[in-house]
Write an enzyme that holds these catalytic residues in place. Structure first.
Site, PDB file in Angstrom:
ATOM      1  CE  LYS A 190     -19.978  10.275  25.844  1.00 31.04           C
ATOM      2  NZ  LYS A 190     -19.132  10.837  24.788  1.00 31.04           N
ATOM      3  N   GLY A 243     -22.949   2.162  19.834  1.00 33.16           N
ATOM      4  CA  GLY A 243     -21.488   2.147  19.810  1.00 33.16           C
ATOM      5  C   GLY A 243     -20.978   0.725  19.704  1.00 33.16           C
ATOM      6  CB  SER A 244     -17.632  -0.682  20.144  1.00 28.08           C
ATOM      7  OG  SER A 244     -17.351  -0.282  21.467  1.00 28.08           O
ATOM      8  N   GLY A 248     -20.654  -1.494  24.916  1.00 25.44           N
ATOM      9  CA  GLY A 248     -21.995  -1.962  25.277  1.00 25.44           C
ATOM     10  C   GLY A 248     -21.952  -2.882  26.494  1.00 25.44           C
ATOM     11  CD  GLU A 265     -30.073  -0.058  17.512  1.00 22.56           C
ATOM     12  OE1 GLU A 265     -29.498  -0.717  16.630  1.00 22.56           O
ATOM     13  OE2 GLU A 265     -31.289  -0.161  17.742  1.00 22.56           O
ATOM     14  CB  CYS A 299     -23.351  -0.143  12.933  1.00 18.97           C
ATOM     15  SG  CYS A 299     -24.870   0.651  12.433  1.00 18.97           S
ATOM     16  CD  GLU A 400     -18.227  -2.872  14.041  1.00 22.66           C
ATOM     17  OE1 GLU A 400     -18.003  -2.748  15.254  1.00 22.66           O
ATOM     18  OE2 GLU A 400     -19.271  -2.493  13.485  1.00 22.66           O
TER      19      GLU A 400
HETATM   20  P1  NAD Z   1     -17.482   3.435  21.213  1.00 21.52           P
HETATM   21  O1  NAD Z   1     -18.231   2.334  21.856  1.00 21.52           O
HETATM   22  O2  NAD Z   1     -16.030   3.543  21.447  1.00 21.52           O
HETATM   23  O3  NAD Z   1     -18.077   4.850  21.628  1.00 21.52           O
HETATM   24  C1  NAD Z   1     -19.449   5.139  21.512  1.00 21.52           C
HETATM   25  C2  NAD Z   1     -19.830   6.135  22.578  1.00 21.52           C
HETATM   26  O4  NAD Z   1     -19.640   5.531  23.851  1.00 21.52           O
HETATM   27  C3  NAD Z   1     -19.002   7.410  22.589  1.00 21.52           C
HETATM   28  O5  NAD Z   1     -19.837   8.498  22.895  1.00 21.52           O
HETATM   29  C4  NAD Z   1     -18.013   7.169  23.722  1.00 21.52           C
HETATM   30  O6  NAD Z   1     -17.579   8.357  24.332  1.00 21.52           O
HETATM   31  C5  NAD Z   1     -18.874   6.379  24.685  1.00 21.52           C
HETATM   32  N1  NAD Z   1     -18.133   5.534  25.624  1.00 21.52           N
HETATM   33  C6  NAD Z   1     -16.914   4.971  25.479  1.00 21.52           C
HETATM   34  N2  NAD Z   1     -16.583   4.262  26.579  1.00 21.52           N
HETATM   35  C7  NAD Z   1     -17.619   4.374  27.441  1.00 21.52           C
HETATM   36  C8  NAD Z   1     -17.899   3.861  28.733  1.00 21.52           C
HETATM   37  N3  NAD Z   1     -17.028   3.095  29.385  1.00 21.52           N
HETATM   38  N4  NAD Z   1     -19.082   4.153  29.306  1.00 21.52           N
HETATM   39  C9  NAD Z   1     -19.991   4.916  28.669  1.00 21.52           C
HETATM   40  N5  NAD Z   1     -19.776   5.453  27.463  1.00 21.52           N
HETATM   41  C10 NAD Z   1     -18.612   5.180  26.834  1.00 21.52           C
HETATM   42  O7  NAD Z   1     -17.820   3.306  19.682  1.00 21.52           O
HETATM   43  P2  NAD Z   1     -17.237   4.197  18.499  1.00 21.52           P
HETATM   44  O8  NAD Z   1     -15.872   3.696  18.185  1.00 21.52           O
HETATM   45  O9  NAD Z   1     -17.436   5.640  18.788  1.00 21.52           O
HETATM   46  O10 NAD Z   1     -18.267   3.835  17.342  1.00 21.52           O
HETATM   47  C11 NAD Z   1     -18.102   2.727  16.544  1.00 21.52           C
HETATM   48  C12 NAD Z   1     -18.989   1.582  16.981  1.00 21.52           C
HETATM   49  O11 NAD Z   1     -20.365   1.954  17.015  1.00 21.52           O
HETATM   50  C13 NAD Z   1     -18.920   0.432  16.024  1.00 21.52           C
HETATM   51  O12 NAD Z   1     -18.814  -0.778  16.721  1.00 21.52           O
HETATM   52  C14 NAD Z   1     -20.243   0.493  15.288  1.00 21.52           C
HETATM   53  O13 NAD Z   1     -20.645  -0.700  14.725  1.00 21.52           O
HETATM   54  C15 NAD Z   1     -21.155   0.975  16.345  1.00 21.52           C
HETATM   55  N6  NAD Z   1     -22.365   1.577  15.771  1.00 21.52           N
HETATM   56  C16 NAD Z   1     -23.550   0.891  15.840  1.00 21.52           C
HETATM   57  C17 NAD Z   1     -24.690   1.431  15.269  1.00 21.52           C
HETATM   58  C18 NAD Z   1     -26.004   0.698  15.312  1.00 21.52           C
HETATM   59  O14 NAD Z   1     -27.027   1.311  15.085  1.00 21.52           O
HETATM   60  N7  NAD Z   1     -26.031  -0.577  15.601  1.00 21.52           N
HETATM   61  C19 NAD Z   1     -24.644   2.669  14.653  1.00 21.52           C
HETATM   62  C20 NAD Z   1     -23.433   3.334  14.605  1.00 21.52           C
HETATM   63  C21 NAD Z   1     -22.288   2.777  15.171  1.00 21.52           C
END
Ligand code: NAD
Length: 497
Positions: A190, A243-244, A248, A265, A299, A400
């Protein structure tokens, strides 16, 4: 497009038709018929309309992935999966200009940045191809009596769900697909709602490379619907999430139903520590880019810049000088250093932190305000911002931001800076700048984070594990460690007498 546009226009992939989702080797509409729009964050311009998947589409994709996993894919030999990965690497190589332009148009990163990642992207796929034929279990000499043969064999975990953010769409698609193909798992990916175009184009290349139907399925859609359904699905064996940390935590809860395996991650608030003996001419511009590259939407960005007190004023001024000299503009312009933020939501979030910083008493030496006017209309531009007069308790030093904002903080001693660098719930990356080898080793050992870079920042390689300590997650991407996350280990005992 600006006159400096090196791209010659838009890729044919943006041909005006609805972009469908990939399920069981077919490009299909969402069962609901719903769609959403993708827009260029530099201009607000419409780029494409995309099928919007929800729980029903996720279910369809998971079923396809399960069938593929139980079907001929399971019997496919490692060298056959390796060949697919190598063909995919060649296709990504051949189409790299188009893929990097799609990333740039969809999420704003400068074309120099997206094009510059070619070696790493193609290298990742070739690395995973090498892993397909080198993964193996082990035999074990046990201490039991009798004539027993014992071995630990490795098997693919099964159907994997991958949920990814928007800050590196091609990178995310490769990082999640490569290990699946190398280990013999199947996948439902996704993409992020703000950056689905490159993963969908990548899906076309997957089919061209010979990935069988159902082995990789790509379902664009929103997190609360499609993402949540994938995380909770009872027939998904593992979720790999990037993601965030807040999402997570939701994924961890959603995974409880079938106790699926997870790798996470997540975000960071990474320290970048500059000692007075460092090579300042090298460290200052590097510290700026550690925080500002990809408009800070990395990130592991080095957003807490600890500078030893004797050089604090000169160093922070040098970083501010670099910040002011970076060219902020449209990603398609070959001269651009810093593109827009990905969305209005992200812009509002970053502007909120700029105000919080000022209200709490920090002083912006560079940047600090949204860019508007000629060249910036319709886009989400924030210039590189350097805050001084920061203390460790301010929100800009703790949370962050995911924008081009760095907090410069003075320190005196090694023990003190180690304690302050570690005083965060996150632990993703860290930088250390010093000419003292002993001190470099001391810091590398005492900092609690998944990566430590000494006299460099954000170096990455397919063979080097990347991931988090503490609330930055668990599991690794790249390196043999990533592959282990996609494998089960089975102990097999055979009595020979
Ligand atoms: P986010 O957590 O809002 O979204 C990430 C993904 O999760 C998207 O595809 C979103 O649609 C999905 N998502 C959102 N809510 C969900 C839920 N309840 N259940 C399942 N999926 C859901 O993050 P973002 O704002 O898109 O990205 C930024 C974040 O990602 C930052 O915190 C950044 O540090 C982190 N990040 C980490 C790494 C790493 O490798 N550690 C790499 C890139 C980004």
């Amino acid at each position: 497009m600006t006159s400096a546009d090196p791209t010659g226009g838009k890729p044919g992939f943006l041909d005006g038709r609805v972009k469908h989702m990939l399920i069981d080797g077919e490009w299909v509409n969402a069962l609901s018929g719903k769609t959403f729009d993708s827009r260029n964050p530099a201009t607000g311009e419409w780029l494409a309309t995309i099928a919007e998947g929800d729980a029903a589409d996720i279910d369809r994709a998971v079923r396809a992935a399960r069938r593929a996993f139980e079907g001929p894919w399971r019997a496919m030999k490692p060298d056959e999966r390796q060949s697919i990965l190598l063909r995919l690497a060649d296709l990504v190589d051949a189409h790299f200009d188009e893929l990097s332009l799609l990333d740039t148009l969809d999420m704003g990163a400068p074309i120099r940045h997206t094009r510059g990642s070619k070696r790493h992207m193609v290298g990742l796929l070739r690395y995973f191809a090498s892993m397909a034929v080198t993964l193996h279990g082990q035999t074990v000499d046990t201490s039991l009596g009798g004539d027993l043969f014992a071995c630990a064999i490795k098997e693919p975990v099964g159907v994997v769900g991958a949920i990814v953010p928007w800050n590196g769409p091609l990178m995310a698609a490769i990082w999640k697909t490569g290990p699946v193909l190398a280990t013999g798992c199947t996948l439902v990916l996704k993409p992020a709602e703000d950056a689905s175009l490159t993963p969908l184009r990548f899906g076309e290349l997957l089919l061209e490379a010979g990935v069988p139907p159902g082995v990789v399925n790509i379902v664009p859609g929103y997190g609360a619907t499609a993402g949540a359904a994938l995380a909770a699905h009872m027939d998904v064996d593992k979720v790999s999430f990037t993601g965030s940390h807040v999402t997570g935590q939701q994924i961890v809860k959603a995974s409880a139903g079938n106790l699926k395996r997870l790798s996470l991650e997540l975000g960071g608030k990474s320290p970048n520590i500059v000692f007075a003996d460092a090579d300042i001419d090298r460290a200052a511009p590097a510290a700026a880019m550690a925080a500002f590259a990809n408009a800070g939407q990395i990130c592991s960005a080095g957003t807490r810049l600890f500078i030893q007190r004797p050089i604090f004023d000169a160093f922070v001024e040098a970083v501010a000088y670099t910040a002011r000299s970076l060219k902020v503009g449209h990603g398609v312009d070959g001269e651009t250093d810093i593109g827009p933020l990905v969305s209005k939501r992200q812009l509002d979030r970053v502007l909120g932190y700029l105000s919080a910083g000022e209200q709490e008493g920090a002083h912006a030496l560079a940047g600090g305000r949204r860019l508007a006017g000629a060249g910036y209309d319709g886009g989400f531009f924030v210039p590189p911002t350097v805050f001084r007069n920061v203390n460790d308790d301010m929100r800009i030093a703790r949370e962050e931001i995911f924008g081009p904002v760095v907090a410069a903080i003075p320190f005196d001693t090694v023990d003190e800076v180690v304690a302050r660098a570690n005083a965060t719930p996150f632990g993703l990356g860290a930088g250390v700048w010093t000419r003292d080898v002993g001190r470099a080793h001391t810091l590398a050992s005492r900092i609690r984070s998944g990566s430590v870079w000494v006299n460099c920042y954000n170096a990455m390689d397919p063979a080097m594990p990347f991931g988090g300590y503490k609330m930055s997650g668990y599991g690794r991407e790249s390196g043999t460690q990533q592959l282990d996350d996609y494998l089960n280990v089975k102990g097999v005992w055979i009595r020979r007498d």
